[in-house]
Scaffold this motif. Structure first.
Motif, mmCIF file in Angstrom:
data_model
loop_
_atom_site.group_PDB
_atom_site.id
_atom_site.type_symbol
_atom_site.label_atom_id
_atom_site.label_comp_id
_atom_site.label_asym_id
_atom_site.label_seq_id
_atom_site.Cartn_x
_atom_site.Cartn_y
_atom_site.Cartn_z
ATOM 1 N N ILE A 41 -0.936 22.605 -27.367
ATOM 2 C CA ILE A 41 -1.344 23.218 -26.108
ATOM 3 C C ILE A 41 -1.520 24.710 -26.364
ATOM 4 O O ILE A 41 -0.630 25.362 -26.908
ATOM 5 C CB ILE A 41 -0.286 23.018 -25.002
ATOM 6 C CG1 ILE A 41 -0.072 21.534 -24.741
ATOM 7 C CG2 ILE A 41 -0.706 23.740 -23.728
ATOM 8 C CD1 ILE A 41 1.084 21.243 -23.813
ATOM 9 N N LYS A 42 -2.679 25.234 -25.981
ATOM 10 C CA LYS A 42 -2.932 26.667 -26.093
ATOM 11 C C LYS A 42 -3.030 27.221 -24.675
ATOM 12 O O LYS A 42 -4.000 26.966 -23.966
ATOM 13 C CB LYS A 42 -4.222 26.929 -26.874
ATOM 14 C CG LYS A 42 -4.467 28.395 -27.120
ATOM 15 C CD LYS A 42 -5.636 28.754 -28.028
ATOM 16 C CE LYS A 42 -6.691 27.735 -28.231
ATOM 17 N NZ LYS A 42 -7.860 28.224 -28.960
ATOM 18 N N LYS A 43 -1.988 27.957 -24.250
ATOM 19 C CA LYS A 43 -1.939 28.500 -22.899
ATOM 20 C C LYS A 43 -2.514 29.909 -22.871
ATOM 21 O O LYS A 43 -2.228 30.719 -23.742
ATOM 22 C CB LYS A 43 -0.512 28.534 -22.364
ATOM 23 C CG LYS A 43 0.036 27.163 -22.061
ATOM 24 C CD LYS A 43 1.359 27.248 -21.349
ATOM 25 C CE LYS A 43 1.821 25.843 -20.975
ATOM 26 N NZ LYS A 43 3.059 25.876 -20.213
ATOM 27 N N ASP A 44 -3.328 30.180 -21.868
ATOM 28 C CA ASP A 44 -3.857 31.514 -21.621
ATOM 29 C C ASP A 44 -3.189 32.019 -20.356
ATOM 30 O O ASP A 44 -3.522 31.583 -19.253
ATOM 31 C CB ASP A 44 -5.372 31.460 -21.462
ATOM 32 C CG ASP A 44 -5.996 32.832 -21.320
ATOM 33 O OD1 ASP A 44 -5.326 33.759 -20.806
ATOM 34 O OD2 ASP A 44 -7.161 32.986 -21.709
ATOM 35 N N LYS A 45 -2.217 32.915 -20.514
ATOM 36 C CA LYS A 45 -1.457 33.398 -19.367
ATOM 37 C C LYS A 45 -2.312 34.266 -18.446
ATOM 38 O O LYS A 45 -2.063 34.335 -17.258
ATOM 39 C CB LYS A 45 -0.220 34.148 -19.830
ATOM 40 C CG LYS A 45 0.792 33.238 -20.496
ATOM 41 C CD LYS A 45 2.031 33.975 -20.903
ATOM 42 C CE LYS A 45 2.971 32.995 -21.586
ATOM 43 N NZ LYS A 45 4.203 33.635 -21.999
ATOM 44 N N CYS A 49 -4.671 29.082 -17.405
ATOM 45 C CA CYS A 49 -5.210 27.774 -17.782
ATOM 46 C C CYS A 49 -4.842 27.473 -19.228
ATOM 47 O O CYS A 49 -4.542 28.369 -20.004
ATOM 48 C CB CYS A 49 -6.728 27.741 -17.631
ATOM 49 S SG CYS A 49 -7.278 27.728 -15.924
ATOM 50 N N SER A 50 -4.914 26.191 -19.570
ATOM 51 C CA SER A 50 -4.585 25.751 -20.926
ATOM 52 C C SER A 50 -5.715 24.926 -21.518
ATOM 53 O O SER A 50 -6.499 24.305 -20.799
ATOM 54 C CB SER A 50 -3.321 24.893 -20.910
ATOM 55 O OG SER A 50 -2.217 25.641 -20.516
ATOM 56 N N GLU A 51 -5.744 24.922 -22.841
ATOM 57 C CA GLU A 51 -6.589 24.014 -23.605
ATOM 58 C C GLU A 51 -5.633 23.060 -24.305
ATOM 59 O O GLU A 51 -4.774 23.493 -25.076
ATOM 60 C CB GLU A 51 -7.417 24.788 -24.615
ATOM 61 C CG GLU A 51 -8.271 23.919 -25.495
ATOM 62 C CD GLU A 51 -9.051 24.755 -26.494
ATOM 63 O OE1 GLU A 51 -8.659 24.746 -27.681
ATOM 64 O OE2 GLU A 51 -10.014 25.408 -26.085
ATOM 65 N N ILE A 52 -5.771 21.775 -24.017
ATOM 66 C CA ILE A 52 -4.864 20.767 -24.566
ATOM 67 C C ILE A 52 -5.610 19.968 -25.618
ATOM 68 O O ILE A 52 -6.619 19.328 -25.315
ATOM 69 C CB ILE A 52 -4.330 19.845 -23.453
ATOM 70 C CG1 ILE A 52 -3.598 20.678 -22.398
ATOM 71 C CG2 ILE A 52 -3.426 18.767 -24.037
ATOM 72 C CD1 ILE A 52 -3.214 19.911 -21.159
ATOM 73 N N ASN A 72 -2.182 25.718 -15.563
ATOM 74 C CA ASN A 72 -0.851 25.577 -16.171
ATOM 75 C C ASN A 72 0.151 24.888 -15.254
ATOM 76 O O ASN A 72 1.064 24.228 -15.723
ATOM 77 C CB ASN A 72 -0.314 26.941 -16.589
ATOM 78 C CG ASN A 72 -1.095 27.528 -17.739
ATOM 79 O OD1 ASN A 72 -1.737 26.829 -18.507
ATOM 80 N ND2 ASN A 72 -1.064 28.842 -17.860
#
Length: 84
Positions: A41-45, A49-52, A72
């Motif tokens: 999981i790459k979270k963009d605070k 939003c996240s890229e899973i 998120n």
């Protein structure tokens, strides 16, 4: 790693890769609140939003599968020792 969506959720499903890595297909999938395995999981605070990353077909010129722009707050990470 395992995650679970908190409610039925529609997400953007991305299939990318293929011969020479030039294929990108988008679709909308409905995910039910069941526990399932993901690779990362790459979270963009900043965007919240996240890229899973779901996985790949393990071929040299194969495909990779993602859920993208997932808010998120719609999912949680589940411990590996929790029952499925």
């Amino acid at each position: 790693m395992k995650i679970q969506f908190l409610e039925p959720t529609r997400v953007i499903y991305l299939k990318t890769g293929g011969f020479l890595g030039n294929l990108s297909q988008f679709d909308v999938k409905e995910i039910m609140p069941e526990i399932f395995e993901v690779k990362s999981i790459k979270k963009d605070k900043h965007k919240q939003c996240s890229e899973i990353y779901l996985g790949s077909d393990n071929r040299y010129d194969g495909y990779r599968y993602y859920l993208i722009n997932v808010p998120n707050g719609l999912f949680k990470q589940v411990n590996d020792n929790e029952p499925i």
